[in-house]
Each structure stands twice: as C-alpha cells, then as structure tokens.
Design a protein around this motif. Structure first.
Motif, mmCIF file in Angstrom:
data_model
loop_
_atom_site.group_PDB
_atom_site.id
_atom_site.type_symbol
_atom_site.label_atom_id
_atom_site.label_comp_id
_atom_site.label_asym_id
_atom_site.label_seq_id
_atom_site.Cartn_x
_atom_site.Cartn_y
_atom_site.Cartn_z
ATOM 1 N N ILE A 99 0.836 -1.205 0.000
ATOM 2 C CA ILE A 99 0.000 0.000 0.000
ATOM 3 C C ILE A 99 0.867 1.251 0.000
ATOM 4 N N GLU A 100 1.934 1.234 0.799
ATOM 5 C CA GLU A 100 2.838 2.385 0.837
ATOM 6 C C GLU A 100 3.501 2.610 -0.524
ATOM 7 N N GLN A 101 3.892 1.523 -1.166
ATOM 8 C CA GLN A 101 4.515 1.642 -2.480
ATOM 9 C C GLN A 101 3.517 2.159 -3.517
ATOM 10 N N TYR A 102 2.275 1.673 -3.413
ATOM 11 C CA TYR A 102 1.233 2.116 -4.348
ATOM 12 C C TYR A 102 0.951 3.614 -4.166
ATOM 13 N N GLN A 103 0.855 4.034 -2.919
ATOM 14 C CA GLN A 103 0.570 5.447 -2.651
ATOM 15 C C GLN A 103 1.690 6.355 -3.156
ATOM 16 N N SER A 104 2.940 5.895 -3.029
ATOM 17 C CA SER A 104 4.069 6.688 -3.531
ATOM 18 C C SER A 104 4.003 6.833 -5.049
ATOM 19 N N LEU A 105 3.716 5.719 -5.744
ATOM 20 C CA LEU A 105 3.603 5.774 -7.198
ATOM 21 C C LEU A 105 2.433 6.650 -7.641
ATOM 22 N N ASP A 106 1.332 6.575 -6.871
ATOM 23 C CA ASP A 106 0.155 7.373 -7.211
ATOM 24 C C ASP A 106 0.463 8.869 -7.086
ATOM 25 N N SER A 107 1.139 9.227 -5.997
ATOM 26 C CA SER A 107 1.499 10.641 -5.794
ATOM 27 C C SER A 107 2.494 11.105 -6.853
ATOM 28 N N PHE A 108 3.427 10.242 -7.216
ATOM 29 C CA PHE A 108 4.415 10.564 -8.245
ATOM 30 C C PHE A 108 3.732 10.802 -9.599
ATOM 31 N N ALA A 109 2.770 9.908 -9.961
ATOM 32 C CA ALA A 109 2.066 10.035 -11.244
ATOM 33 C C ALA A 109 1.212 11.297 -11.301
ATOM 34 N N LYS A 110 0.722 11.730 -10.152
ATOM 35 C CA LYS A 110 -0.101 12.946 -10.106
ATOM 36 C C LYS A 110 0.738 14.210 -10.036
ATOM 37 N N GLY A 111 2.054 14.050 -9.962
ATOM 38 C CA GLY A 111 2.945 15.203 -9.935
ATOM 39 C C GLY A 111 3.114 15.810 -8.563
ATOM 40 N N ASN A 112 2.666 15.126 -7.505
ATOM 41 C CA ASN A 112 2.745 15.688 -6.153
ATOM 42 C C ASN A 112 4.129 15.532 -5.528
ATOM 43 N N ILE A 113 4.886 14.503 -5.985
ATOM 44 C CA ILE A 113 6.221 14.277 -5.414
ATOM 45 C C ILE A 113 7.189 13.928 -6.544
ATOM 46 N N ILE B 58 15.546 8.556 -9.459
ATOM 47 C CA ILE B 58 15.760 7.612 -10.547
ATOM 48 C C ILE B 58 17.175 7.798 -11.055
ATOM 49 N N ASP B 59 17.969 6.732 -11.011
ATOM 50 C CA ASP B 59 19.387 6.809 -11.393
ATOM 51 C C ASP B 59 20.102 7.906 -10.603
ATOM 52 N N ASP B 60 19.827 7.923 -9.274
ATOM 53 C CA ASP B 60 20.463 8.865 -8.346
ATOM 54 C C ASP B 60 20.114 10.328 -8.624
ATOM 55 N N MET B 61 19.024 10.555 -9.347
ATOM 56 C CA MET B 61 18.591 11.933 -9.623
ATOM 57 C C MET B 61 17.117 12.083 -9.277
ATOM 58 N N GLU B 62 16.785 13.185 -8.565
ATOM 59 C CA GLU B 62 15.392 13.480 -8.272
ATOM 60 C C GLU B 62 14.675 13.818 -9.580
ATOM 61 N N THR B 63 13.636 13.059 -9.876
ATOM 62 C CA THR B 63 12.951 13.190 -11.170
ATOM 63 C C THR B 63 11.460 13.385 -10.955
ATOM 64 N N SER B 64 10.886 14.308 -11.711
ATOM 65 C CA SER B 64 9.435 14.513 -11.656
ATOM 66 C C SER B 64 8.763 13.712 -12.763
ATOM 67 N N TRP B 65 7.452 13.553 -12.644
ATOM 68 C CA TRP B 65 6.679 12.785 -13.612
ATOM 69 C C TRP B 65 6.805 13.372 -15.022
ATOM 70 N N ASP B 66 6.784 14.677 -15.133
ATOM 71 C CA ASP B 66 6.824 15.331 -16.440
ATOM 72 C C ASP B 66 8.166 15.144 -17.148
ATOM 73 N N GLN B 67 9.206 14.790 -16.397
ATOM 74 C CA GLN B 67 10.516 14.602 -17.008
ATOM 75 C C GLN B 67 10.676 13.232 -17.662
ATOM 76 N N LEU B 68 9.709 12.346 -17.415
ATOM 77 C CA LEU B 68 9.753 11.007 -18.013
ATOM 78 C C LEU B 68 9.192 11.054 -19.425
ATOM 79 N N ASP B 69 9.722 10.193 -20.313
ATOM 80 C CA ASP B 69 9.127 10.107 -21.643
ATOM 81 C C ASP B 69 7.932 9.153 -21.583
ATOM 82 N N ALA B 70 7.218 9.041 -22.694
ATOM 83 C CA ALA B 70 5.973 8.263 -22.724
ATOM 84 C C ALA B 70 6.165 6.793 -22.325
ATOM 85 N N PRO B 71 7.160 6.096 -22.888
ATOM 86 C CA PRO B 71 7.342 4.683 -22.496
ATOM 87 C C PRO B 71 7.640 4.518 -21.006
ATOM 88 N N GLN B 72 8.416 5.435 -20.422
ATOM 89 C CA GLN B 72 8.736 5.336 -18.990
ATOM 90 C C GLN B 72 7.483 5.545 -18.141
#
Length: 524
Positions: free
Chosen positions: A251-265, A269-283
């Motif tokens: 549940i904790e992992q799901y909530q983190s992914l949900d917040s990440f996908a919504k742009g809240n956190i 990724i690869d030792d760099m803080e990354t936002s959802w908008d910085q990912l390409d479509a396949p990622q």
C-alpha cells in the motif's frame, strides 16, 4: 534322522549275523536287499527333484523383467506344461516351489497391466496440464482465485499419480526403454512447480503453503501438504501477521507511485530526483503498469486477509485507496512511432517501434509452438524446439525475463520495445533464407545438368566452376557447317544456362556477341 535310523538297523543286523557265527539268514538277507533298494530309490528321487527345481528355476528366469503380456503368457504356459507333466513325481518341497513360481507369473501380469494403465493415463494428465498452462497465458488468468484452486487440485492429482507410478514401477522406469516416461513425469512435476510459483507470486498461497507443496513433491508424498492444511487453522495468526506486513508495504509503495504520477512528489531515478513530467511516454507507461500490478496484488492480499479474519483490511484502514473510476490509459506517444527498417535499426533497446504485422504473426506463431511443446520459464534452453529457428531463442528468453519483471507484459508490447532483438532476428532470418535459396538453386542445377546425355560433359560441369556462372564450362561444336563455342553455367535460380558464340571463318576468332542457346540445340 532317517540316515541315523538306517545306520542303527545295519548295526543290529551285523550283530545278529555275528551271534550266528557269520552264517547268513535268508529272511535277513532279503530284508537287507529291500533296505538297500529303498535307500537307492530315495536318493534317486532326491536327485530327480533337485533337477526338477533347477529346470523350473531356469524356465522362470527373468519373469520380473518380462514386460510383454504375450511373452509372459507364453513363458507361463511353457512352465505350466512342465509342472503338470512332472508334478506326480515331485516331493512336497518341489510342488510348493512350483506353485510359488506360478504365483510370480500372475503377480508380474498384474504389474504389467497396472503399468499400461498408468502409462495410458499420462496422456490425459498432460492434456490437463497443457490446458492449465494455456489458461495461465491468457490475460489476467492468474489473477483469478478459481484458477488458483485449479492449480492446487492439479498439483494434488499429479502428485498422487507420479508418486504411485514411481513407487510401484520405479525399477522399470529406471530402465533405458522406459526412461522417456520417467522424464515426462519429471517434466510434469516441473510444470506444476512453475504454476505453484505463479499463484504464489499473485499471493493466492503463502510461503508456508508453497514450501509444503515443494516438500510434498520432493518426497513424492501428500503428507507434507496435508499436515500444512491440518495446521493451517492453528497458524492463522502467523499468516495474518505476514499478510498484514505485505499489505502495508504494498500500500505504501502504491501510494508513492500514485502521488508521483499525479505530480505531487518526485522520485530518485538513477540517483537523480525526477518529476513525472521529465519522463518520456514509455517510462510513464511502465510506471503506470507497475501501479496497476500493485493494485491487483493488494486486492489479492486483502482477500486472503479477509478469508482468515472475516473482515477487509482495506475497508477498515484505506477505504478510498483505489479510485472508483478506471485508471487513466497509457499516454499516447509524443512522436511518430518508427516503422521503416532503416529507422528501426537506429533505435536502442526499450524504444518503441511498429513491427510489421506479418513478422509479428510469425513470431507469435513460433512462440505458441514452443509453449505447446512444454516450453516454460523453467526451461529456457529451448534445445529441442530452437533447432533450425535462428534468432527465436534470444527473443523468447528475453521475453521470459521481462515477464519475471512484470507479469502483465504481453508479447506484442515486449517485442515492439525491443528493436535490437527484432533487427537481429530479421538479419538471421535473411541469412537463413539466403542459404535455403542457394541450396534449392544448387539442387535444381544438379537436376538439370543430370538431363544432359553426354556423361563427360556432366562430369566437367559438376566438378568445375560452372555453377553460378563463375568460369563457365566451354565446349566447341559444329552446327550446319558453322563452328560454335558453347558455354555451360547457371542462372540465379539454379536453372542450367547455355550460351553460344560463333567462330569467324575469316579471322579464326570467336565473335563478341553471345547468343542464348538450349539443351535441345546442343544435343541436336
């Protein structure tokens, strides 16, 4: 004891003769002769019975290794005829021995019938296994509790069958003529273990039950899993604790992914803080699939929890965890998907492209053949299946690894993101087809050369370099008073090519103009 008795009688008779001064008595002499005859007769019968026992042993030699019912019946009839013919002169020990041997024939006959019955049953058992594997391969089939129960029933049925077969006929299965059956039994056990692992991954069984099944298969006994079932009620507290821990983590992992996908956190990724908008479509699509898979696992864990405790952990602690509407679809690609061969070859592994439908159908067809022959993730060598199928092995092996990382991935989705594997396959298939084409052309060339009547010419062509037009074989011939040089070589498709050049009667040299000829003209 009998020998001692005859010794005593002889000793007493000697005393009687001695008391009479060594004179014989007709009655005593007759008695002694009768005794000697009886002794000889008894010894003869003993030797004869020993011979009968040896012959019977020879007639029954190899009974336990006679697996043909026809051969066993013939051997028994031969033994029965001998036994019936001589049993009137057999002593009690020999008669009893013969009856035991007759019983051995019947016991072996029953074993042969049971072996045939078990062997015939194997086909239906394998059919049930194949059906279970096909159901597993269908989308979301493993996310079904009924399917999980089918897997457990199938395991119990196979375990009982394999255990009985091997314990009853283990000696025969170890022999070379029957090792293929033993191998199929082992293969069935491996497939069952694979299916158990699948329902374990989807949390339909816990680690304790999974281990109990493994112990049962290792010992070929239903006892370990039966003991587990008996102790299940007593171990509910442990199971609930384990399920609760897994629920909280997922549940904790799901909530983190949900917040990440919504742009809240952001996420590292690869030792760099990354936002959802910085990912390409396949990622983004990959993270959304991971979130969806977590949702399925959480629901399955909660169902186990609810079955044990009678109430839902999600309803009490996280009633609004999952949205009431369907999750958003994978975002559309931002750029045009490459479709041309040259474009695809420039792509890197993981980048999306559109595979031609014909090639996709071919790959999926070969994958289906592999699965039909029993190929699973436990056997990635594909040694028997892959022979003659260049390029397929690596694709299928990498697909299995991808499914280990994400069980929801389909083959269509996988191959459309692996341009490296696709390009390698196309290259190898091209080489394979080229070789096949050359082989067919060479075979055609040999057949057409074989039609020539001149054996010497046939030998010159086939032993020289006339094939494929390299240094054609040249032969001169006069036709209607004109002298020509005929050249024999091969066309690209392997057909025999015959050309001719006219010799100039004034210069003695051959013209440059090449004239197409034929076998009929050469042999006219």
């Amino acid at each position: 004891m009998a020998q001692d008795m005859w010794t005593m009688i002889n000793r007493e008779l000697a005393k009687i003769e001695q008391s009479r001064g060594g004179r014989g008595d007709p009655d005593i002499d007759a008695f002694k002769q009768a005794m000697e005859y009886g002794t000889q007769q008894r010894e003869w019968k003993e030797r004869k019975n020993l011979q009968r026992q040896q012959i019977m042993s020879e007639l029954t030699r190899g009974t336990s290794m006679t697996f043909s019912e026809k051969d066993l019946t013939r051997k028994k009839e031969r033994f029965q005829n001998y036994y019936n013919k001589h049993k009137g002169s057999m002593d009690e020990t020999t008669l009893e021995m013969g009856q035991f041997m007759l019983d051995d024939f019947d016991i072996q006959g029953e074993k042969n019938l049971d072996f045939t019955k078990q062997e015939n049953k194997l086909e239906s058992m394998q059919t049930n296994m194949v059906n279970a594997l096909k159901e597993f391969d269908r989308m979301d089939a493993s996310q079904n509790e009924d399917y999980a129960n089918k897997v457990k029933d199938l395991n119990e049925e196979w375990l009982d069958y394999v255990s009985d077969f091997k314990k009853t006929h283990g000696d025969r299965l170890s022999l070379k003529p029957f090792q293929h059956i033993d191998s199929q039994l082992d293969k069935g056990a491996q497939m069952n273990d694979f299916l158990l692992g699948a329902i374990r991954d989807d949390n339909y069984i816990d680690d304790a039950e999974h281990q109990a099944w493994k112990d049962s298969w290792e010992s070929l006994s239903i006892e370990p899993i039966s003991v587990y079932k008996q102790k299940e009620a007593a171990s509910n507290a442990f199971v609930l604790k384990s399920a609760s821990k897994q629920l909280v983590e997922n549940i904790e992992q799901y909530q983190s992914l949900d917040s990440f996908a919504k742009g809240n956190i952001t996420m590292k990724i690869d030792d760099m803080e990354t936002s959802w908008d910085q990912l390409d479509a396949p990622q983004q699509a990959a993270y959304l699939r991971q979130q969806k898979q977590l949702q399925k696992q959480i629901k399955n864990l909660d169902k186990n929890y609810s079955n044990k405790l009678g109430k839902s952990y999600l309803d009490e602690m996280h009633p609004d965890l999952f949205p009431s509407v369907a999750p958003p679809p994978d975002p559309s690609p931002k750029v045009k998907v490459p479709t041309e061969k040259e474009e695809i070859e420039e792509l890197k592994a993981g980048e999306e492209f559109k595979i031609p439908q014909g090639d996709l159908d071919t790959l999926k067809s070969e994958l289906a053949k592999a699965e039909k022959r029993g190929y699973t993730g436990e056997d990635r060598s594909l040694v028997d299946f892959i022979k003659g199928r260049a390029g397929y092995k690596k694709i299928f092996n990498e697909y299995e690894k991808a499914k280990d990382r994400d069980s929801s991935i389909t083959f269509d989705d996988f191959i459309s993101h692996r341009p490296d594997l696709y390009s390698g396959w196309k290259e190898k298939e091209g080489i394979k087809k080229s070789k096949e084409s050359k082989s067919k052309a060479k075979s055609k060339f040999r057949k057409e050369v074989g039609k020539l009547k001149d054996s010497g010419l046939k030998y010159d062509i086939m032993s020289g370099k006339g094939y494929k037009g390299a240094v054609p074989i040249a032969k001169s011939k006069k036709i209607k008073g004109k002298e020509y040089m005929f050249y024999f070589s091969s066309n690209d498709d392997g057909s025999l090519r015959i050309d001719k050049v006219l010799k100039n009667k004034y210069t003695g040299k051959y013209d440059e103009d090449v004239i197409k000829s034929s076998m009929q003209e050469w042999e006219a």
